[in-house]
Design a protein around this motif. Structure first.
Motif, PDB file in Angstrom:
ATOM      1  N   CYS A   1     -47.193  -3.805  40.822  1.00  0.00           N
ATOM      2  CA  CYS A   1     -46.498  -3.481  42.069  1.00  0.00           C
ATOM      3  C   CYS A   1     -47.518  -2.922  43.057  1.00  0.00           C
ATOM      4  O   CYS A   1     -48.585  -2.454  42.655  1.00  0.00           O
ATOM      5  CB  CYS A   1     -45.356  -2.488  41.837  1.00  0.00           C
ATOM      6  N   ASP A   2     -47.177  -2.967  44.336  1.00  0.00           N
ATOM      7  CA  ASP A   2     -48.117  -2.541  45.371  1.00  0.00           C
ATOM      8  C   ASP A   2     -48.153  -1.035  45.569  1.00  0.00           C
ATOM      9  O   ASP A   2     -49.150  -0.485  46.043  1.00  0.00           O
ATOM     10  CB  ASP A   2     -47.761  -3.211  46.707  1.00  0.00           C
ATOM     11  N   SER A   3     -47.059  -0.368  45.218  1.00  0.00           N
ATOM     12  CA  SER A   3     -46.996   1.083  45.408  1.00  0.00           C
ATOM     13  C   SER A   3     -46.108   1.702  44.343  1.00  0.00           C
ATOM     14  O   SER A   3     -45.329   1.001  43.678  1.00  0.00           O
ATOM     15  CB  SER A   3     -46.436   1.424  46.797  1.00  0.00           C
ATOM     16  N   ILE A   4     -46.221   3.004  44.179  1.00  0.00           N
ATOM     17  CA  ILE A   4     -45.382   3.703  43.201  1.00  0.00           C
ATOM     18  C   ILE A   4     -43.918   3.637  43.618  1.00  0.00           C
ATOM     19  O   ILE A   4     -43.027   3.475  42.776  1.00  0.00           O
ATOM     20  CB  ILE A   4     -45.864   5.160  43.035  1.00  0.00           C
ATOM     21  N   SER A   5     -43.656   3.724  44.920  1.00  0.00           N
ATOM     22  CA  SER A   5     -42.274   3.613  45.412  1.00  0.00           C
ATOM     23  C   SER A   5     -41.664   2.269  45.038  1.00  0.00           C
ATOM     24  O   SER A   5     -40.504   2.192  44.609  1.00  0.00           O
ATOM     25  CB  SER A   5     -42.225   3.807  46.930  1.00  0.00           C
ATOM     26  N   ASP A   6     -42.439   1.201  45.198  1.00  0.00           N
ATOM     27  CA  ASP A   6     -41.954  -0.123  44.799  1.00  0.00           C
ATOM     28  C   ASP A   6     -41.689  -0.161  43.296  1.00  0.00           C
ATOM     29  O   ASP A   6     -40.718  -0.766  42.835  1.00  0.00           O
ATOM     30  CB  ASP A   6     -42.989  -1.204  45.152  1.00  0.00           C
ATOM     31  N   GLY A   7     -42.560   0.506  42.542  1.00  0.00           N
ATOM     32  CA  GLY A   7     -42.384   0.563  41.093  1.00  0.00           C
ATOM     33  C   GLY A   7     -41.094   1.262  40.706  1.00  0.00           C
ATOM     34  O   GLY A   7     -40.403   0.844  39.778  1.00  0.00           O
ATOM     35  N   VAL A   8     -40.756   2.344  41.420  1.00  0.00           N
ATOM     36  CA  VAL A   8     -39.501   3.059  41.156  1.00  0.00           C
ATOM     37  C   VAL A   8     -38.316   2.121  41.319  1.00  0.00           C
ATOM     38  O   VAL A   8     -37.407   2.085  40.469  1.00  0.00           O
ATOM     39  CB  VAL A   8     -39.361   4.278  42.103  1.00  0.00           C
ATOM     40  N   ASP A   9     -38.324   1.338  42.395  1.00  0.00           N
ATOM     41  CA  ASP A   9     -37.226   0.398  42.638  1.00  0.00           C
ATOM     42  C   ASP A   9     -37.133  -0.648  41.526  1.00  0.00           C
ATOM     43  O   ASP A   9     -36.031  -0.973  41.056  1.00  0.00           O
ATOM     44  CB  ASP A   9     -37.417  -0.309  43.979  1.00  0.00           C
ATOM     45  N   GLU A  10     -38.277  -1.153  41.076  1.00  0.00           N
ATOM     46  CA  GLU A  10     -38.281  -2.176  40.034  1.00  0.00           C
ATOM     47  C   GLU A  10     -37.786  -1.631  38.697  1.00  0.00           C
ATOM     48  O   GLU A  10     -37.042  -2.296  37.978  1.00  0.00           O
ATOM     49  CB  GLU A  10     -39.693  -2.753  39.880  1.00  0.00           C
ATOM     50  N   VAL A  11     -38.201  -0.418  38.368  1.00  0.00           N
ATOM     51  CA  VAL A  11     -37.768   0.191  37.101  1.00  0.00           C
ATOM     52  C   VAL A  11     -36.267   0.450  37.123  1.00  0.00           C
ATOM     53  O   VAL A  11     -35.564   0.175  36.141  1.00  0.00           O
ATOM     54  CB  VAL A  11     -38.536   1.500  36.832  1.00  0.00           C
ATOM     55  N   LYS A  12     -35.772   0.971  38.234  1.00  0.00           N
ATOM     56  CA  LYS A  12     -34.333   1.222  38.353  1.00  0.00           C
ATOM     57  C   LYS A  12     -33.542  -0.068  38.155  1.00  0.00           C
ATOM     58  O   LYS A  12     -32.536  -0.092  37.427  1.00  0.00           O
ATOM     59  CB  LYS A  12     -34.006   1.818  39.731  1.00  0.00           C
ATOM     60  N   LYS A  13     -33.988  -1.135  38.792  1.00  0.00           N
ATOM     61  CA  LYS A  13     -33.298  -2.427  38.667  1.00  0.00           C
ATOM     62  C   LYS A  13     -33.321  -2.929  37.225  1.00  0.00           C
ATOM     63  O   LYS A  13     -32.317  -3.449  36.726  1.00  0.00           O
ATOM     64  CB  LYS A  13     -33.956  -3.460  39.588  1.00  0.00           C
ATOM     65  N   ALA A  14     -34.465  -2.760  36.555  1.00  0.00           N
ATOM     66  CA  ALA A  14     -34.589  -3.233  35.176  1.00  0.00           C
ATOM     67  C   ALA A  14     -33.624  -2.491  34.256  1.00  0.00           C
ATOM     68  O   ALA A  14     -32.943  -3.099  33.424  1.00  0.00           O
ATOM     69  CB  ALA A  14     -36.025  -3.055  34.693  1.00  0.00           C
ATOM     70  N   ILE A  15     -33.539  -1.174  34.402  1.00  0.00           N
ATOM     71  CA  ILE A  15     -32.640  -0.392  33.543  1.00  0.00           C
ATOM     72  C   ILE A  15     -31.183  -0.716  33.859  1.00  0.00           C
ATOM     73  O   ILE A  15     -30.367  -0.921  32.950  1.00  0.00           O
ATOM     74  CB  ILE A  15     -32.925   1.118  33.704  1.00  0.00           C
ATOM     75  N   GLN A  16     -30.865  -0.802  35.146  1.00  0.00           N
ATOM     76  CA  GLN A  16     -29.488  -1.097  35.541  1.00  0.00           C
ATOM     77  C   GLN A  16     -29.040  -2.495  35.104  1.00  0.00           C
ATOM     78  O   GLN A  16     -27.865  -2.713  34.818  1.00  0.00           O
ATOM     79  CB  GLN A  16     -29.338  -0.951  37.053  1.00  0.00           C
ATOM     80  N   SER A  17     -29.990  -3.421  35.021  1.00  0.00           N
ATOM     81  CA  SER A  17     -29.654  -4.798  34.632  1.00  0.00           C
ATOM     82  C   SER A  17     -29.320  -4.927  33.145  1.00  0.00           C
ATOM     83  O   SER A  17     -28.721  -5.914  32.722  1.00  0.00           O
ATOM     84  CB  SER A  17     -30.816  -5.734  34.958  1.00  0.00           C
ATOM     85  N   GLY A  18     -29.742  -3.938  32.348  1.00  0.00           N
ATOM     86  CA  GLY A  18     -29.477  -3.981  30.915  1.00  0.00           C
ATOM     87  C   GLY A  18     -30.595  -4.585  30.082  1.00  0.00           C
ATOM     88  O   GLY A  18     -30.511  -4.592  28.847  1.00  0.00           O
ATOM     89  N   ILE A  19     -31.668  -5.074  30.724  1.00  0.00           N
ATOM     90  CA  ILE A  19     -32.714  -5.740  29.930  1.00  0.00           C
ATOM     91  C   ILE A  19     -33.496  -4.762  29.057  1.00  0.00           C
ATOM     92  O   ILE A  19     -33.992  -5.130  27.995  1.00  0.00           O
ATOM     93  CB  ILE A  19     -33.705  -6.533  30.823  1.00  0.00           C
ATOM     94  N   VAL A  20     -33.572  -3.504  29.488  1.00  0.00           N
ATOM     95  CA  VAL A  20     -34.312  -2.508  28.689  1.00  0.00           C
ATOM     96  C   VAL A  20     -33.521  -2.169  27.430  1.00  0.00           C
ATOM     97  O   VAL A  20     -34.067  -2.138  26.324  1.00  0.00           O
ATOM     98  CB  VAL A  20     -34.605  -1.237  29.516  1.00  0.00           C
ATOM     99  N   ASP A  21     -32.238  -1.932  27.587  1.00  0.00           N
ATOM    100  CA  ASP A  21     -31.377  -1.644  26.433  1.00  0.00           C
ATOM    101  C   ASP A  21     -31.369  -2.829  25.469  1.00  0.00           C
ATOM    102  O   ASP A  21     -31.455  -2.664  24.238  1.00  0.00           O
ATOM    103  CB  ASP A  21     -29.953  -1.348  26.926  1.00  0.00           C
ATOM    104  N   LYS A  22     -31.294  -4.028  26.010  1.00  0.00           N
ATOM    105  CA  LYS A  22     -31.293  -5.246  25.179  1.00  0.00           C
ATOM    106  C   LYS A  22     -32.602  -5.373  24.409  1.00  0.00           C
ATOM    107  O   LYS A  22     -32.623  -5.732  23.225  1.00  0.00           O
ATOM    108  CB  LYS A  22     -31.087  -6.474  26.081  1.00  0.00           C
TER     109      LYS A  22
END
Length: 341
Positions: A305-326
């Motif tokens: 990612c280009d910035s830490i802020s962008d990384g925060v958004d990507e991590v939130k989306k990944a957890i909310q999508s369920g792929i991390v739990d899966k």
């Protein structure tokens, strides 16, 4: 020769890189006595280790370590120094699970609890996730699951000669700083939590000389060896041969300040419970956000990612999508199947 160099240290003289490498070679080779090792560690802790000494020590440890036979590009490690005495849950292990679920290859270097309530090996066992027993199995898991766990005693077998002296003196030593920069997978990208800012800068200077693609050293304002969700965090951003210092707060990246007591645990079982909640997105806000923050910084160090802020958004989306739990459920299922095979 070891005695002469030890005497030199006792007189306040620092070692050259070559001398430091020789001294560590003697320790790793079982040629130094326990009292000599304890004396050296005590002197170094008292006067402080130089970057030149750390480079020599690290080169020796790397040369004596077992490596894993992999060809995976862009491997990340999230191993920190430990030793912050704050009894937090295993944040860096949770980050490793999140990153690997997002397709980032992670070779997590770690051990059992030494100074903490729960080591990464302890919490992985509680989570029911496999700890690979050979370098070959670790390489296979890295390829198939984007994740492997590198149990330090398996890969740093020569360290056995220093175990007893370290236990007997009972305080943090140079080995706490060397572990994270001697990853057996030779990870080119790292997020390294360090409990002390001065040590973080020394480690950054050392790794710059040893070589890295992109590594971030992080010290939380309360002395946390992670990025902090309660205070500011000092970062040393090492990209190739360039070191940049910066300070971030949770607010800087769109997160809310939390409470230390919300991320503290008493044992590995409690740590595993928090991690299970985090990957499902159901943990308390402080726990959820501190993993999000650290995973975001790790994504930045991985050049994903280009910035830490962008990384925060990507991590939130990944957890909310369920792929991390899966992903975590898949790892748990794989271990159960291997146990019954």
């Amino acid at each position: 020769m070891f005695k002469q160099l030890l005497r030199k240290c006792m007189e306040g003289v620092t070692l050259s890189e070559t001398e430091a490498q020789f001294v560590m070679d003697e320790i790793m080779g079982g040629k130094a006595t326990p009292s000599q090792i304890a004396s050296l560690l005590t002197v170094l802790r008292f006067r402080g280790e130089t970057v030149e000494e750390m480079i020599g020590f690290a080169k020796s440890m790397r040369s004596h370590s077992v490596t894993i036979p992999h060809t995976q590009p862009g491997v990340v490690d999230t191993c920190g120094t430990g030793g912050d005495d704050l009894s937090t849950f295993n944040i860096s292990t949770a980050v490793a699970l999140v990153l690997s679920a997002m397709g980032v290859p992670v070779a997590k270097h770690g051990n059992r609890a030494v100074s903490s309530k729960s080591g990464s090996a302890d919490v992985l066992e509680e989570l029911g996730i496999e700890i690979q027993s050979t370098p070959e199995l670790a390489a296979e898991s890295l390829k198939n699951n984007q994740l492997c766990f590198l149990f330090a005693p398996l890969y740093h077998q020569s360290m056995k000669h220093a175990v007893a002296p370290r236990k007997e003196i009972g305080f943090r030593t140079i080995f706490n700083l060397l572990g994270p920069i001697t990853n057996p997978a030779r990870a080119e990208h790292q997020l390294v939590g360090v409990y002390n800012e001065d040590f973080a800068y020394k480690m950054a200077q050392t790794l710059k000389e040893l070589g890295t693609t992109h590594t971030v050293f992080a010290t939380g304002g309360e002395g946390l060896d992670e990025c902090s969700i309660t205070r500011e965090t000092t970062l040393y951003d090492v990209i190739g041969t360039t070191i940049t210092k910066m300070t971030i707060t949770p607010e800087d990246v769109g997160l809310t300040r939390g409470k230390v007591e919300d991320i503290q645990v008493n044992n590995a079982q409690e740590s595993a419970e928090v991690i299970n909640q985090v990957v499902r997105g159901t943990a308390n806000q402080s726990a959820q956000d501190i993993v999000t923050l650290n995973a975001a910084v790790a994504l930045y160090a991985a050049d994903r990612c280009d910035s830490i802020s962008d990384g925060v958004d990507e991590v939130k989306k990944a957890i909310q999508s369920g792929i991390v739990d899966k992903h975590v459920t898949s790892l748990q299922t794989e271990r159960r199947q291997s146990q019954h095979a």
